[in-house]
Design a protein around this motif. Structure first.
Motif, mmCIF file in Angstrom:
data_model
loop_
_atom_site.group_PDB
_atom_site.id
_atom_site.type_symbol
_atom_site.label_atom_id
_atom_site.label_comp_id
_atom_site.label_asym_id
_atom_site.label_seq_id
_atom_site.Cartn_x
_atom_site.Cartn_y
_atom_site.Cartn_z
ATOM 1 N N ARG A 27 -34.120 62.370 -67.153
ATOM 2 C CA ARG A 27 -34.693 63.350 -68.808
ATOM 3 C C ARG A 27 -34.953 61.928 -69.323
ATOM 4 O O ARG A 27 -34.132 61.321 -69.745
ATOM 5 C CB ARG A 27 -33.695 63.613 -69.156
ATOM 6 C CG ARG A 27 -32.640 64.481 -69.732
ATOM 7 C CD ARG A 27 -32.020 63.505 -69.656
ATOM 8 N NE ARG A 27 -30.583 63.207 -70.260
ATOM 9 C CZ ARG A 27 -30.457 62.553 -71.661
ATOM 10 N NH1 ARG A 27 -30.903 61.604 -72.329
ATOM 11 N NH2 ARG A 27 -28.865 63.036 -71.931
ATOM 12 N N ALA A 74 -34.631 62.297 -73.681
ATOM 13 C CA ALA A 74 -34.651 62.934 -74.781
ATOM 14 C C ALA A 74 -34.646 62.795 -76.065
ATOM 15 O O ALA A 74 -33.483 62.589 -76.621
ATOM 16 C CB ALA A 74 -33.320 63.275 -74.249
ATOM 17 N N SER A 101 -35.168 62.201 -80.010
ATOM 18 C CA SER A 101 -34.799 62.811 -80.820
ATOM 19 C C SER A 101 -36.727 62.983 -82.094
ATOM 20 O O SER A 101 -36.905 61.481 -82.188
ATOM 21 C CB SER A 101 -33.935 62.711 -81.748
ATOM 22 O OG SER A 101 -32.799 63.218 -81.101
ATOM 23 N N GLU A 108 -34.776 66.148 -78.249
ATOM 24 C CA GLU A 108 -33.438 66.355 -79.085
ATOM 25 C C GLU A 108 -33.878 67.170 -80.649
ATOM 26 O O GLU A 108 -33.495 66.015 -80.979
ATOM 27 C CB GLU A 108 -32.380 66.058 -78.742
ATOM 28 C CG GLU A 108 -32.408 65.883 -77.711
ATOM 29 C CD GLU A 108 -31.289 65.113 -76.998
ATOM 30 O OE1 GLU A 108 -30.335 64.341 -76.804
ATOM 31 O OE2 GLU A 108 -31.084 65.430 -75.224
ATOM 32 N N TYR A 131 -25.164 66.880 -81.245
ATOM 33 C CA TYR A 131 -25.798 66.111 -80.210
ATOM 34 C C TYR A 131 -25.457 66.814 -78.855
ATOM 35 O O TYR A 131 -26.026 66.885 -77.897
ATOM 36 C CB TYR A 131 -26.147 64.886 -80.686
ATOM 37 C CG TYR A 131 -26.553 63.624 -79.055
ATOM 38 C CD1 TYR A 131 -27.841 63.785 -78.480
ATOM 39 C CD2 TYR A 131 -25.349 62.865 -78.811
ATOM 40 C CE1 TYR A 131 -27.254 63.162 -77.031
ATOM 41 C CE2 TYR A 131 -25.523 62.289 -77.710
ATOM 42 C CZ TYR A 131 -26.266 62.402 -76.812
ATOM 43 O OH TYR A 131 -26.468 61.534 -75.761
ATOM 44 N N VAL A 164 -26.175 67.967 -75.645
ATOM 45 C CA VAL A 164 -27.026 67.799 -74.518
ATOM 46 C C VAL A 164 -25.817 67.701 -72.857
ATOM 47 O O VAL A 164 -26.738 68.242 -72.216
ATOM 48 C CB VAL A 164 -26.734 65.456 -74.782
ATOM 49 C CG1 VAL A 164 -24.712 65.855 -75.002
ATOM 50 C CG2 VAL A 164 -27.604 64.971 -74.453
ATOM 51 N N ARG A 199 -29.501 55.627 -69.758
ATOM 52 C CA ARG A 199 -29.221 55.243 -71.852
ATOM 53 C C ARG A 199 -28.748 54.414 -72.343
ATOM 54 O O ARG A 199 -28.554 53.433 -71.792
ATOM 55 C CB ARG A 199 -28.927 56.387 -72.900
ATOM 56 C CG ARG A 199 -27.699 57.373 -72.234
ATOM 57 C CD ARG A 199 -27.259 58.885 -73.107
ATOM 58 N NE ARG A 199 -25.869 58.809 -72.735
ATOM 59 C CZ ARG A 199 -25.175 60.311 -72.793
ATOM 60 N NH1 ARG A 199 -25.861 61.131 -73.331
ATOM 61 N NH2 ARG A 199 -24.386 60.370 -72.530
ATOM 62 N N HIS A 227 -24.902 54.457 -76.845
ATOM 63 C CA HIS A 227 -24.404 56.354 -76.320
ATOM 64 C C HIS A 227 -23.242 56.198 -75.706
ATOM 65 O O HIS A 227 -22.424 57.418 -75.274
ATOM 66 C CB HIS A 227 -25.658 57.130 -75.876
ATOM 67 C CG HIS A 227 -26.355 57.842 -76.753
ATOM 68 N ND1 HIS A 227 -26.249 58.410 -77.620
ATOM 69 C CD2 HIS A 227 -27.570 56.947 -76.656
ATOM 70 C CE1 HIS A 227 -26.843 58.944 -77.964
ATOM 71 N NE2 HIS A 227 -28.289 58.082 -77.759
#
Ligand code: GLU
Length: 481
Positions: free
Chosen positions: A8, A10, A12, A44, A199, A203, A217, A221
């Motif tokens: 994915r 994702a 924001s 998100e 988050y 998630v 990612r 993160h």
């Protein structure tokens, strides 16, 4: 791999598509397509205060522009996994948060932010650096809870982290990574008192329910991942495999910040400046990934075939704007006449009226610059010099354009032009030759006064081409001033 690969992107919708985001999306996409999997576009949007109008749409459209086509999104939902916007999934998060509370892995916390601040403050004064929640609400009695409720307090839900617990995972980019739960900054909030998940919680729920198998990612993160894995463990779910890509740095080795104005970072800015999607795609591809054979230019198909996450780099990726311009110029040169025309017109109209020109005439002008363009907007300044000439301020140049010799050159040039019935390159060459013979000057003394008088600057495309673009009447009018 037996299971269906599902990845994915994702975002924001708190901003537009950023280079770093596009890179994450691209690598997820390449991985999915290499293994015949799907890319999910999930929104998100739980940071409601920071969401911006059009953030979601522009992220989605810019991805598609780059050729990164999601298989599922709010616009092409798969009923099994919809909805794709987190704010439309609040009930789902509540359900799992309550499950965690019931299991004893999470608890309601009634502390207000003022109280938390106060306690932190007094601990600081006592010389204790408090960074973790002090678990005041971990074991509240029924009476305490009743009292808080009566006061009208709305609780948040905090995860109850295990003590002395180690979390290890195999990162697809950096190998084995280990954290202990004590590194995680204390019992973090998973549901805020307004019913919106944080988050790290949302998630996990989404990645699990959407059957996400792999997550590529950004490195920022990395520290979230053990928090997420802690939740996977509590819910007894299998976590996806994670790969954290290295940060992107500028030429000084500093992490690219969205406030770094020396480097443009948003897709829309590049689009507007006249960067081609092929170039951006290619550039992002090589931003943190190295092909086996040092190939420099890739089509999407080639990239999918060649992609191997093992070759994602483990050291920071340097954003080199010159490399991007080089790639863009490579793709501009390859444009067909028709595509080039479409690409370049929006830039040309900024400085010249194209309405009375045929496509062929426009192309003739545009082609004069094609080889030199790093990006579309670069045609504006030199064209502007021709269309809206600058006033000469440099003394030496002023002297040159007003000298007796120059006046003779202009008069002769005008005469010769007037005698032409049609302006062609060959004709113009002859005109210059005649002026050279009649006035007895050549080279710089012949060309520079004309160039300066016509454009106000001493550089630019070939003089013959300038005359050709301006046309006989305009040239004569400028030279007679
Ligand atoms: N919404 C998060 C972001 O924009 C996604 C992070 C993730 O891929 O888990 O950074």
């Amino acid at each position: 791999m037996n299971e269906k690969i599902r990845v994915r992107y994702a975002p924001s919708p708190t901003g537009y598509l950023h280079i770093g985001g596009a890179r994450s999306a691209l690598f997820n996409y390449l991985f999915a397509k290499k293994y015949h999997g799907d890319l999910v576009f999930r929104v998100e949007d739980t940071d409601i205060e920071r969401n911006i109008d059009g953030g979601e749409e522009s992220q989605y459209n810019d991805l598609k522009w780059l050729g990164i086509i999601p298989d599922e999104s709010p616009y092409e939902p798969n009923e099994k996994y919809a909805p794709y916007r987190q704010m439309e999934r609040l009930d789902i998060y509540r359900k799992y948060a309550e499950q965690l509370v019931a299991q004893g892995d999470a608890y309601y916390c009634y502390c207000t932010s003022e109280e938390l601040e106060e306690r932190k403050e007094s601990q600081l004064q006592a010389g204790i650096k408090a960074t973790k929640y002090d678990r005041k609400c971990l074991n509240l009695t029924k009476e305490q809870i009743e009292r808080y409720k009566k006061e009208g307090r709305k609780p948040c839900i905090r995860i109850r982290l295990k003590e002395n617990h180690t979390i290890t995972f195999n990162d697809l980019v950096r190998g084995k990574v280990t954290f202990t739960c004590d590194d995680l900054g204390g019992d973090f909030v998973i549901m805020k008192s307004n019913g919106i998940p944080t988050y790290n919680f949302a998630v996990v729920v989404d990645d699990h329910l959407m059957d996400i198998t792999h997550v590529f990612r950004g490195e920022e993160h990395l520290s979230n991942t053990p928090k997420q894995i802690a939740i996977y463990e509590m819910l007894n779910w299998k976590a996806p495999q994670f790969g954290h890509m290295t940060i992107i740095v500028n030429e000084n080795g500093k992490k690219l910040s969205k406030r770094d104005h020396n480097i443009l970072q948003f897709m829309s800015q590049y689009r507007e400046l006249g960067y081609l999607k092929e170039a951006i795609f290619n550039f992002i591809l090589l931003l943190g990934w190295t092909p086996e054979n040092n190939q420099e230019f890739f089509t999407m198909k080639e990239a999918i075939e060649a992609f191997d996450p093992k070759r994602l780099s483990t050291s920071p990726s340097t954003f080199d704007p010159k490399a991007l311009i080089f790639m863009n110029s490579h793709y501009i040169k390859q444009l067909s006449d028709q595509d080039y025309l479409e690409f370049i017109k929006p830039h040309m109209v900024k400085v010249m009226d194209l309405s009375h020109l045929t496509d062929e005439q426009i192309l003739q002008i545009a082609n004069l610059y094609k080889e030199e363009l790093g990006y579309g907007e670069q045609i504006v300044e030199p064209l502007n010099n021709i269309m809206n000439p600058k006033e000469i301020t440099n003394e030496e140049e002023l002297k040159m354009v007003s000298s007796e010799l120059a006046k003779k050159v202009y008069a002769t040039f005008i005469n010769e032009l007037n005698s032409l019935s049609e302006i062609t390159k060959d004709n113009l060459k002859q005109v210059f030759k005649n002026v050279q013979n009649l006035v007895g000057v050549k080279g710089k003394d012949l060309y520079m006064p004309i160039r300066l008088k016509l454009t106000g600057v001493s550089h630019g495309i070939e003089l013959i081409n300038i005359v050709n673009i301006l046309g006989k009447d305009e040239v004569i009018s400028r030279l007679s001033k």
